[in-house]
Design a protein around this motif. Structure first.
Motif, mmCIF file in Angstrom:
data_model
loop_
_atom_site.group_PDB
_atom_site.id
_atom_site.type_symbol
_atom_site.label_atom_id
_atom_site.label_comp_id
_atom_site.label_asym_id
_atom_site.label_seq_id
_atom_site.Cartn_x
_atom_site.Cartn_y
_atom_site.Cartn_z
ATOM 1 N N LEU A 1 19.341 -14.999 9.748
ATOM 2 C CA LEU A 1 19.623 -16.407 9.469
ATOM 3 C C LEU A 1 20.977 -16.557 8.794
ATOM 4 O O LEU A 1 21.720 -17.485 9.064
ATOM 5 C CB LEU A 1 18.510 -16.992 8.599
ATOM 6 C CG LEU A 1 17.227 -17.253 9.387
ATOM 7 C CD1 LEU A 1 16.053 -17.458 8.462
ATOM 8 C CD2 LEU A 1 17.401 -18.466 10.299
ATOM 9 N N GLU A 2 21.272 -15.591 7.922
ATOM 10 C CA GLU A 2 22.579 -15.645 7.265
ATOM 11 C C GLU A 2 23.692 -15.520 8.297
ATOM 12 O O GLU A 2 24.682 -16.258 8.265
ATOM 13 C CB GLU A 2 22.668 -14.519 6.236
ATOM 14 C CG GLU A 2 23.946 -14.599 5.420
ATOM 15 C CD GLU A 2 24.040 -13.488 4.391
ATOM 16 O OE1 GLU A 2 23.612 -12.352 4.713
ATOM 17 O OE2 GLU A 2 24.536 -13.738 3.293
ATOM 18 N N ALA B 1 17.901 -11.729 22.175
ATOM 19 C CA ALA B 1 19.251 -11.950 21.684
ATOM 20 C C ALA B 1 19.283 -12.414 20.234
ATOM 21 O O ALA B 1 20.233 -12.122 19.527
ATOM 22 C CB ALA B 1 19.971 -12.969 22.563
ATOM 23 N N CYS B 2 18.255 -13.134 19.789
ATOM 24 C CA CYS B 2 18.368 -13.729 18.460
ATOM 25 C C CYS B 2 17.943 -12.789 17.347
ATOM 26 O O CYS B 2 18.307 -12.982 16.207
ATOM 27 C CB CYS B 2 17.576 -15.030 18.387
ATOM 28 S SG CYS B 2 15.794 -14.806 18.209
ATOM 29 N N ARG B 3 17.192 -11.767 17.676
ATOM 30 C CA ARG B 3 16.776 -10.707 16.742
ATOM 31 C C ARG B 3 15.956 -11.243 15.566
ATOM 32 O O ARG B 3 15.852 -10.596 14.533
ATOM 33 C CB ARG B 3 17.989 -9.923 16.195
ATOM 34 C CG ARG B 3 19.078 -9.608 17.190
ATOM 35 C CD ARG B 3 18.620 -8.907 18.408
ATOM 36 N NE ARG B 3 18.282 -7.507 18.238
ATOM 37 C CZ ARG B 3 17.829 -6.735 19.215
ATOM 38 N NH1 ARG B 3 17.672 -7.234 20.419
ATOM 39 N NH2 ARG B 3 17.512 -5.482 19.001
ATOM 40 N N MET B 4 15.403 -12.435 15.703
ATOM 41 C CA MET B 4 14.573 -12.987 14.626
ATOM 42 C C MET B 4 13.192 -12.377 14.631
ATOM 43 O O MET B 4 12.498 -12.389 13.627
ATOM 44 C CB MET B 4 14.440 -14.510 14.800
ATOM 45 C CG MET B 4 15.529 -15.337 14.157
ATOM 46 S SD MET B 4 15.746 -15.013 12.422
ATOM 47 C CE MET B 4 14.303 -15.824 11.738
ATOM 48 N N CYS B 5 12.750 -11.902 15.784
ATOM 49 C CA CYS B 5 11.353 -11.498 15.907
ATOM 50 C C CYS B 5 11.174 -10.016 15.614
ATOM 51 O O CYS B 5 10.172 -9.428 16.004
ATOM 52 C CB CYS B 5 10.829 -11.844 17.293
ATOM 53 S SG CYS B 5 11.556 -10.844 18.583
ATOM 54 N N LEU B 6 12.137 -9.414 14.941
ATOM 55 C CA LEU B 6 12.026 -7.998 14.627
ATOM 56 C C LEU B 6 10.782 -7.730 13.778
ATOM 57 O O LEU B 6 10.495 -8.463 12.836
ATOM 58 C CB LEU B 6 13.269 -7.532 13.855
ATOM 59 C CG LEU B 6 14.572 -7.490 14.655
ATOM 60 C CD1 LEU B 6 15.748 -7.251 13.723
ATOM 61 C CD2 LEU B 6 14.521 -6.412 15.718
ATOM 62 N N ALA C 1 13.750 -8.939 5.063
ATOM 63 C CA ALA C 1 15.191 -8.808 4.848
ATOM 64 C C ALA C 1 15.944 -8.992 6.161
ATOM 65 O O ALA C 1 17.015 -9.623 6.195
ATOM 66 C CB ALA C 1 15.503 -7.440 4.246
ATOM 67 N N ALA C 2 15.379 -8.446 7.229
ATOM 68 C CA ALA C 2 16.041 -8.575 8.530
ATOM 69 C C ALA C 2 16.117 -10.039 8.942
ATOM 70 O O ALA C 2 17.156 -10.520 9.385
ATOM 71 C CB ALA C 2 15.294 -7.769 9.582
#
Lengths: 437, 683
Positions: free
Chosen positions: B90-91, B47-52, B84-85
């Motif tokens: 985070l933004e 869900a958080c998409r940080m680990c892309l 960038a992702a």
């Protein structure tokens, strides 16, 4: 009932019973080749049925355009689990209004399509997931299902064939997200309608953790014709790699809005001029949405020499989608159009993943401020940038669906954003009546 | 190993077992992929998409938390696209985040702070109004601040999957989605605080900790929880000689990050206003504060008189004091006072189990076995209430290893939800139901049997016979109640042959001295020997202390060094976190009495380390590796060879059946436990 006059350009395959008296009744259906295909399918092996669907080049009509026969072939035949057929009747894509007509006017065609899919993958139960707003359709479907049960077309030992099949309707609760197949399954199981991690895909792990065939209403509705007249005949109606006809929903600034069944590969300009009777008030075309609001928007120039099929649209970097065509004339404010579209996605984002949840709302707020005349030049780039940051990074395609029209509008109608700068009033204010879903 | 999958991450060749997620494979190779929602041991969210990350031949960035490794896969975690992702995620996260770090409890140990610092998006491009909702209090210990929440669903999952409580969910959708408690505006749950602990940001905050300190102002002391027998490590945050919070974020100890409401919050008895901080001496029927030297002198003199007169002593030990103190106490009783009248409140039949298993090795389960073994049988205990950690282990075992759980209890228990078979033994005879499970249990590859105080005396041997007749490897756990109930048994706080057991002590009319260390036998009983000289060492003026001639204020478990033995026989180290003025550890008190009586040469030095050395030499099964314990690990006691002397008094074994919110006498002095109970009663 029907909501528009048919057009002479239509090729009526799925809609052939539209307009007949009592077209939703089983009697009418049986009198017009009803359940012929199912009887034929009873004589065929599952492999033959799937092969026939593959030959027909039938592609998923919900929007993604995935080949239906291929999807069915992914269902593990030797799984000890029960298999399910699920019909996606959560028709919520803005601009799309075809499934409701199919269910309203010819519900038995859908039932027959579902039964044939059941034969193809050895499923014995099916669910029709109908969006909550289509309450009247649930009644129509329930009536048709009851009729089919009473005449032996559903239930135990259908037509003495030892094949049994139970079909149920299930109501959505008003979430666009539940049109996404895995969220639909979650909702069907009684959970919060959020998408699932894929893989595994529903064909392997679907409803209730069992192998599931999940297609759009229109896809199932095409199946009886394919089995009855042969996949090749259906394929021949369309273009290579995309067989048959497509129900196209014309809306927006057009003289004769409505649902028309057109063969795949129908020229766009001919569709606007001849099927839809041209732009309202003799205005010029400004923008064109080919298949529901999630598709990148095309300019008038891009529509010349364009045909309505999956590959042609892909070449223009857009999608045929669900067939929800929206026509926008020269008076349309594209900033407002982008805002209207984004307002929808911000409202419908399920909140599961960060980029979609935050991105849609943020862009909506930006567009609102921009359209209100308080935008700055840097905002234009920011809107495009945020959409780009969303695109391809969300959990499910909803984020992409929100990003694509935005990115295309910012790119192709950049000057219209500039026209809103420095507190200038919207130059297109007279066209406030943008007809969108 | 032949079946490892080969892949490349950031140019490094990496091997991982099939099914490993890319994020874990990267971590093992020393490459950090940031993530919020991914949490080892919980279900996947993506869900958080940080680990892309970028994966060759994949058109889009992939979430490494859901992507299993594949042969020949090429993963890149530090490309400009990935950077960038991350920055954009985070933004997005900060778009609606209140950025109230200066007043947020989490500031300084916030994952969102850390990630923003490391991966950018330090400047906001957001100028619209943020979504705001007021903060909510869900229970005495749980607060929820919606704007800070990043919706990683860790809390929902730990509550549902880890705790089996299912108290948290999600309401609304889109940008106004928020976490919601199970009772509309409040929580009805275990109050374990796992949700607060696992929250990567300051959305869930603890009622006990909020606004008290900044994380970096505390010292962190890893010690063992003073309540139940599971022996969870709790890391106490200490500032200015005060415990501010308890948690186990460093995942040290047998309990990993698990703590229940007691381990996390119920340390607060130590500064209860009624805490004794001066020795008390009964003068004219009233307890008056006196100096330590006067109190010790009085006790020593009296003990000496009674001993010289050939009088009768009785000594009662504690379920909470350290092994060293228990050992020292019984040694003092036996060697200095010359009495065999030594006992404590017995809560489980450990001696019978050790006796039934004597000579066999590999039969005593450690707490990790409950997580690792293929099958678990629970007999007559509500683990979720009485042994929350063991219950957690069993649930995790079911979730991660699909362990088969069998339950034979008088009432429905939480383990039923994960059980293959649940049986209710209405008639309290567990062997009927057990026999009916025989075929199923015998078909398991291995088994751990956990039994409560319904199985005691002869029944323990019968249970072991049953287990051994299954023909599969079986391990056992005899449940006991409190933090060192097991140690009290092992150290010999039990009567000698012919010695008085606790009820007999109270019933005897001819005791000359009655010495109670950290126990409250007079809570429900009465001392018949009215003229006996009563010495009580305790933290509070309990029912027993009120009847004392001398009360010696004792230090609590968080105020001393030493070792304790948990329900599975795992010995762990207590580490002193703070000191309370006026109190002394029981070990020191006993040592001072011994010195005053001139018995120091017999008793030896009273430092925890020296006594532990002696325990290792003289207590059966305790010859355990010192470095393991010294380094904060858990060392299991050895199985015993030869018979264990049993006094044949299973009737004395009685579990207090504490719930999640009670903890014997200790629980009465915990503000948090009381406030939780109160808030429930007031609903």
């Amino acid at each position: 009932m029907l909501y528009n006059e048919p057009s002479p350009h239509e090729v009526k395959v799925l809609t052939r019973r539209f307009g007949l008296e009592n077209s939703a009744s089983l009697d009418t259906y049986l009198a017009t080749d009803g359940f012929k295909a199912f009887k034929k399918a009873l004589e065929m092996t599952p492999e033959q049925i799937i092969e026939e669907v593959k030959i027909s080049n039938l592609r998923g009509r919900g929007g993604a355009g995935f080949p239906a026969g291929l999807k069915w072939s992914f269902v593990p035949r030797n799984s000890p689990k029960p298999k399910y057929i699920v019909v996606n009747a959560d028709e919520s894509e803005p601009g799309t209004c075809k499934d409701r007509l199919l269910m309203e006017n010819d519900p038995h065609q859908l039932i027959e399509g579902v039964l044939i899919a059941g034969l193809a993958v050895d499923a014995h139960a099916g669910y029709i997931y109908i969006r909550g707003e289509y309450r009247y359709l649930i009644e129509i479907m329930d009536r048709a299902i009851a009729e089919a049960y009473s005449c032996g077309y559903l239930g135990k030992n259908i037509l003495g064939s030892n094949f049994h099949f139970d079909l149920y309707t299930h109501t959505g609760a008003g979430a666009y997200e539940c049109g996404e197949e895995s969220a639909l399954l979650e909702s069907l199981e009684g959970k919060r309608g959020v998408p699932r991690i894929r893989p595994p895909f529903p064909a392997v792990v679907g409803a209730f953790q069992c192998p599931t065939v999940l297609n759009n209403v229109e896809t199932y509705c095409a199946v009886p014709a394919i089995i009855r007249d042969g996949g090749a005949a259906f394929a021949a109606l369309g273009v290579p790699k995309a067989g048959g006809t497509k129900l196209t929903c014309l809306s927006g600034h057009i003289n004769k809005p409505g649902v028309y069944e057109l063969p795949l590969g129908f020229p766009v300009m001919k569709m606007i001029e001849e099927v839809g009777g041209g732009i309202r008030g003799g205005k010029k075309l400004k923008a064109f949405i080919p298949g529901g609001s999630s598709c990148p928007v095309l300019t008038a120039e891009e529509c010349q020499d364009l045909t309505m099929d999956y590959d042609a649209m892909a070449r223009k970097k857009t999608m045929l989608g669900s067939g929800g065509v929206v026509i926008m004339d020269e008076d349309t404010c594209m900033v407002r159009a982008a805002l209207r579209i984004m307002r929808f996605y911000a409202h419908e984002s399920c909140g599961w993943c960060i980029p979609c949840r935050e991105g849609t709302t943020w862009i909506r707020k930006l567009l609102q401020r921009f359209h209100d005349g308080m935008g700055q030049r840097s905002d234009i780039a920011l809107i495009g940038d945020l959409a780009k940051n969303m695109f391809g990074r969300t959990f499910c395609p909803l984020g992409d669906a929100a990003a694509m029209p935005t990115m295309s509008i910012v790119e192709k109608f950049y000057h219209e954003f500039e026209d809103h700068l420095d507190g200038k009033p919207c130059p297109y204010e007279k066209a406030r009546q943008l007809v969108m879903a | 190993m032949a079946d490892l999958v080969n892949l490349t991450i950031d140019g490094k060749p990496v091997q991982a077992p099939p099914g490993t997620l890319v994020i874990d494979a990267a971590k093992r190779a020393g490459i950090e992929v940031p993530a919020f929602c991914y949490y080892e041991g919980l279900s996947l969210q993506a869900a958080c998409r940080m680990c892309l990350v970028e994966v060759e031949k994949m058109p889009k960035l992939m979430t490494s938390c859901t992507l299993p490794v594949a042969e020949g896969m090429v993963v890149r975690t530090e490309t400009p696209t990935v950077a960038a992702a991350r920055k954009s995620m985070l933004e997005f996260l900060l778009a609606n985040h209140p950025l109230d770090c200066p007043v947020c409890d989490k500031g300084g140990e916030c994952e969102l702070q850390d990630m923003t610092f490391r991966y950018g998006a330090g400047e906001s491009r957001f100028s619209e109004n943020k979504v705001h909702k007021p903060e909510k209090q869900w229970s005495p210990v749980v607060f929820y601040d919606m704007p800070r929440c990043i919706l990683c669903y860790r809390c929902v999952r730990i509550c549902n999957e880890g705790m089996g409580v299912n108290a948290l969910g999600i309401v609304n959708r889109g940008v106004v989605s928020e976490i919601a408690p199970n009772k509309q505006d409040h929580l009805e749950c275990d109050e374990c605080g796992m949700c607060i602990d696992i929250c990567p940001v300051g959305a869930l905050t603890s009622g006990a900790y909020r606004y008290h300190t900044r994380p970096w102002e505390m010292e962190h002391v890893g010690t063992i929880c003073a309540h139940c027998a599971d022996g969870c490590k709790t890391t106490l945050g200490v500032r200015n000689n005060q415990i501010i919070r308890g948690n186990n974020r460093d995942r040290s100890g047998i309990n990993d990050e698990f703590l229940c409401v007691k381990g996390r919050y119920a340390f607060d008895f130590y500064n209860h206003p009624e805490r004794l901080q001066s020795p008390l001496l009964k003068v004219d029927g009233k307890l008056e504060p006196v100096s330590w030297s006067q109190a010790i002198e009085t006790v020593a003199k009296k003990f000496q008189q009674v001993r010289e007169a050939g009088g009768k002593f009785a000594v009662v030990g504690s379920n909470h004091t350290s092994n060293e103190e228990d050992f020292y106490l019984q040694k003092f009783g036996r060697q200095v006072l010359g009495t065999g009248n030594i006992d404590h409140h017995r809560t489980g039949d450990v001696p019978a189990l050790l006796d039934a298993l004597s000579g066999k090795t590999g039969k005593l389960a450690v707490s990790a076995d409950l997580y690792q073994r293929k099958a678990v049988l629970v007999v007559g205990a509500d683990l979720a209430l009485e042994h929350p950690f063991l219950s957690f282990q069993i649930r995790a075992n079911y979730r991660h290893h699909q362990a088969h759980v069998y339950v034979v209890t008088p009432r429905p228990v939480r383990e039923d939800a994960v059980a293959a078979v649940s049986l209710r033994d209405a008639c309290a005879d567990v062997f009927g139901p057990l026999e009916s499970l025989r075929a199923k249990l015998a078909a398991e590859p291995e088994l751990v049997i956990v039994f409560g105080d319904v199985v005691k005396g002869e029944a323990v041997r019968r249970l072991v016979d049953f287990g051994e007749s299954l023909g599969i490897p079986v391990k056992y756990v005899a449940l006991v109640d409190y933090s060192n109930s097991r140690g009290a048994v092992d150290m010999g706080l039990l009567p000698d042959a012919g010695g008085l057991a606790l009820p007999e002590m109270l019933a005897a009319g001819d005791l000359d001295a009655f010495w109670v260390v950290g126990a409250n036998p007079l809570k429900a009983g009465e001392l018949r020997s009215r003229s006996a000289f009563v010495v009580v060492q305790d933290m509070f003026l309990t029912e027993t202390a009120r009847a004392a001639d001398v009360v010696l204020p004792a230090a609590c478990a968080y105020e001393k060094n030493g070792t304790v033995t948990n329900v599975c026989g795992e010995v762990q180290k207590l580490k002193k976190a703070l000191g309370t003025m006026g109190t002394k550890p029981d070990l020191e008190i006993i040592g001072l009495i011994a010195r005053e009586m001139g018995a120091a040469p017999v008793m030896g030095p009273w430092t925890a380390e020296k006594v532990f050395d002696e325990i290792r030499r003289s207590v059966r099964g305790y010859d355990i590796p010192v470095p393991v314990v010294a380094a904060g690990g858990a060392a299991q006691t050895m199985p015993v060879n030869g018979r264990i002397p049993l006094d044949g008094r299973p009737d004395l074994i009685r579990s207090a059946r504490d719930s999640l919110f009670t903890s014997g006498t200790l629980g009465r002095y915990s503000k948090v436990l009381n406030s939780v109970v109160e808030s429930r009663n007031n609903r």
